[in-house]
Structure formats: structure tokens, C-alpha cells
Design a protein around this motif. Structure first.
Motif: not given
Length: 159
Positions: A69-82
């Protein structure tokens, strides 16, 4: 909601706001939007070649799903750097795609439809009246983008 989800939702909101500011500043024809932690890339002008943006993102190290669908999700452990790396990849890919001529000029959906219809009619007519091998048509290759014949720059040199 747990604190982790609230934190990620806040990060995603800030990511979208900051990224859109940069996209506007650089006059790029894309925006991102989100609903909670789900986000997507939106094209602000019609175009035949938006699908190529996936390749530019991959060149920047950002691999999105080829299907769906073109939807994106970030991992729960994403940091500012990511978040910064993703933002930079999206901006760099868009800048490169624009510089390579894929988003050149103002084009309307009607213009695109008329161009495709003209190409279709030309192909049908050339095939119907051709006495030799089937006619081949080539789309213009934006500068710096390699196609099956070589690079656009090589074509210009041989002309």
C-alpha cells in the motif's frame, strides 16, 4: 497507549514536519504525511515516472517494500540518528531524481494522457504500415540516467 508508542508517535510527527519543511525549501515535488506512526510519501504533481523514486531511495540506502500500500512504519527502537538517516535519504533521492530530469517542468494529468495516447497511436500506425522489423520507440532518457543503449551523455556524443 504505552509511553513507547506515545514517544514514537511524537518522533514520527516531528519527522514529518521537519522533512516537509526541507522538501518545500528545496522545491521538491513530494511530501510525507502520517497518521500516528504510519507514514507515506505523496507526489505533489502528476508524473509518469514516480515509480523510479524507489530506485533513487535504494541508491541512498533506504529500501522500501516493492509491493503493498505504500505505508511505512518505523521500528520501535528508532533513534534520532535513524530518523535523520531516513530523512536525508528521502531528500537526497528526491534532489537526485529532480536533477536527473524526471520531475522537469509543470505537467498535467491531461498532458501525460495525451502524450501516452500519441505514443500508442504512433506505435500502432508504424507497426501496421511497417514492411520491415517492428518499429522500436524509445522514451527520452534524462541526463545522467543509463538505459539499455548506454547513457544519455553517450547518445549526445554520437549525434
Amino acid at each position: 497507549k504505552t509511553n513507547l508508542y506515545k514517544k514514537l508517535e511524537l518522533y514520527t510527527d516531528n519527522f514529518v514536519i521537519e522533512l516537509n519543511k526541507e522538501l518545500v525549501q528545496k522545491n521538491l515535488p513530494i511530501r510525507v504525511d502520517n497518521l500516528t506512526t504510519v507514514w507515506t510519501v505523496l507526489f505533489k504533481q502528476p508524473g509518469r515516472y514516480h515509480w523510479i523514486y524507489q530506485y533513487y531511495l535504494r541508491a541512498e540506502g533506504l529500501v522500501l517494500s516493492w509491493v503493498g500500500t505504500g505505508r511505512c512504519l518505523f521500528s520501535l527502537d528508532f533513534t534520532d540518528t535513524h530518523f535523520t538517516k531516513v530523512k536525508d535519504a528521502i531528500v537526497n533521492a528526491a534532489v537526485n531524481m529532480k536533477n536527473d530530469g524526471w520531475w522537469d517542468g509543470d505537467v498535467s494529468s491531461k498532458t501525460i494522457k495525451n502524450r501516452i495516447l500519441k505514443e500508442l497511436i504512433n506505435k500502432v500506425l508504424s507497426s501496421a504500415f511497417s514492411t520491415s522489423s517492428p518499429a522500436t520507440t524509445t522514451s527520452p532518457t534524462p541526463r545522467g540516467v543509463r538505459d539499455a543503449r548506454g547513457s544519455a551523455d553517450d547518445d549526445k556524443k554520437s549525434s
